[in-house]
Write an enzyme that holds these catalytic residues in place. Structure first.
Site, PDB file in Angstrom:
ATOM      1  CE1 TYR A  54      -9.133 -48.774 -37.215  1.00  0.00           C
ATOM      2  CE2 TYR A  54      -6.889 -48.542 -37.995  1.00  0.00           C
ATOM      3  CZ  TYR A  54      -7.794 -49.065 -37.102  1.00  0.00           C
ATOM      4  OH  TYR A  54      -7.359 -49.886 -36.086  1.00  0.00           O
ATOM      5  CB  SER A 149      -7.837 -57.060 -33.036  1.00  0.00           C
ATOM      6  OG  SER A 149      -7.972 -55.992 -32.105  1.00  0.00           O
ATOM      7  CD  GLN A 172      -3.877 -53.938 -33.607  1.00  0.00           C
ATOM      8  OE1 GLN A 172      -4.418 -52.853 -33.712  1.00  0.00           O
ATOM      9  NE2 GLN A 172      -3.271 -54.513 -34.629  1.00  0.00           N
ATOM     10  CD1 TRP A 200      -5.900 -52.804 -29.816  1.00  0.00           C
ATOM     11  CD2 TRP A 200      -6.771 -50.819 -29.293  1.00  0.00           C
ATOM     12  NE1 TRP A 200      -7.144 -53.028 -29.297  1.00  0.00           N
ATOM     13  CE2 TRP A 200      -7.705 -51.829 -28.953  1.00  0.00           C
ATOM     14  CE3 TRP A 200      -7.116 -49.482 -29.061  1.00  0.00           C
ATOM     15  CZ2 TRP A 200      -8.958 -51.548 -28.408  1.00  0.00           C
ATOM     16  CZ3 TRP A 200      -8.358 -49.201 -28.498  1.00  0.00           C
ATOM     17  CH2 TRP A 200      -9.256 -50.223 -28.188  1.00  0.00           C
ATOM     18  N   PRO A 202      -1.560 -47.957 -26.241  1.00  0.00           N
ATOM     19  CG  PRO A 202       0.610 -47.794 -27.097  1.00  0.00           C
ATOM     20  CD  PRO A 202      -0.823 -47.969 -27.516  1.00  0.00           C
ATOM     21  CB  ALA A 204      -4.728 -44.684 -21.650  1.00  0.00           C
ATOM     22  CD  GLN A 286       1.368 -35.703 -31.369  1.00  0.00           C
ATOM     23  OE1 GLN A 286       0.924 -36.241 -32.382  1.00  0.00           O
ATOM     24  NE2 GLN A 286       0.589 -35.153 -30.462  1.00  0.00           N
TER      25      GLN A 286
END
Length: 311
Positions: A54, A149, A172, A200, A202, A204, A286
């Site tokens: 990342y 994952s 994942q 990951w 969730p 969308a 958020q």
């Protein structure tokens, strides 16, 4: 905040996890990212997920800065390896596991990670080599548990059959009301193998927050409007039919006295094999909204109707 046990581990992690995939790599958003981490911790979110790729290390560096001065035992830290960090550094070879783990620990400013995950399966490295390297990472004390994952089912099964190697405790996958692929074998295999899901996307990629309206331009500050972030959004999710269905699910959420995002997270968490739903955030507010989904009680008939609308 409610907590669940992560597979066959001793880890209790928050039902809502906090991720750093798309929001930690922009230097101009650094302080907001750090504020989001602190807000998550304040709300009882103890599961923090990142990856070396990342921002090519940027997300780990920012997360490490955010966690400076916070007692190490108060949070569960997960990172990953596989994707290229340079033209020569990628995959799950013995050399890469050792090199990338040490680099991640340095950026995160910690002595160990609680969960080290294989970001994808490496078809160019023998599975035995990868598992032996991960086992060595655990015995060294630099890693407590391991996960994967988006591995193919047959590769998961092959890893489970190996002797004298450390066992996976987590998977994942991408999983949401709009992406239900894990229900095709992964959940059942994991449940009988002592493996839990840490999900990951969730929401969308934000579609399940209701921010995108049918037959309307995407909001200027949304992921869909961002050239890099928008590339991860399925075009079908932004089609009028899907967006109209999402708005109808929003009414179901209102009936449950939840926001659409909370309803979507509660749907993921209805699955007993899911331990945590990982969310991202560009603003602390958020995080507040998402965290409130933990422990939500929803009439199963509302979930059934939501599935019908989005099928």
């Amino acid at each position: 905040m409610k907590y669940r046990k992560l597979g066959n581990s001793e880890l209790l992690i928050s039902e809502i996890g906090f991720g750093s995939w798309l929001t930690f790599s922009d230097p101009q958003r650094k302080q907001l990212a750090i504020s989001c981490v602190h807000r998550a911790l304040d709300l009882g979110i103890n599961f923090l997920d990142t990856a070396n790729v990342y921002g090519r290390g940027a997300a780990e560096t920012v997360l490490g800065e955010a966690l400076t001065g916070i007692k190490r035992e108060t949070y569960v830290l997960a990172t990953k390896l596989f994707f290229p960090m340079s033209n020569a550094d990628y995959g799950l070879s013995r050399k890469q596991v050792q090199k990338q783990l040490d680099a991640s620990l340095k950026r995160l400013k910690v002595d160990y990670v609680d969960l080290y995950q294989c970001h994808r399966y490496d078809f160019d490295t023998p599975l035995e080599e990868t598992m032996e390297a991960l086992t060595r990472a655990v015995t060294s004390g630099k890693v407590r548990y391991i996960g994967f994952s988006e591995w193919p089912l047959e590769r998961i099964e092959a890893a489970l059959e190996l002797k004298n190697v450390v066992r996976f405790v987590s998977s994942q996958p991408q999983y949401s009301l709009l992406h239900r692929e894990p229900e095709n074998g992964l959940l059942s295999l994991a449940a009988k193998s002592g493996i839990s899901q840490v999900v990951w996307s969730p929401l969308a990629q934000g579609v399940l927050t209701g921010k995108y309206l049918p037959n309307s331009p995407v909001p200027a500050n949304s992921r869909a409007a961002d050239p890099s972030m928008g590339a991860f959004l399925s075009p079908d999710w932004l089609g009028p039919a899907t967006l109209e269905a999402v708005q109808a699910v929003g009414q179901l959420a209102a009936n449950a006295k939840l926001t659409l995002a909370q309803f979507a997270l509660a749907w993921v968490l209805r699955q007993p094999n899911v331990t945590s739903a990982i969310v991202g955030a560009s603003r602390p507010e958020q995080v507040n909204d998402n965290a409130a989904a933990s422990g939500a009680h929803v009439d199963p008939l509302l979930f059934t109707e939501a599935e019908r609308l989005l099928t």
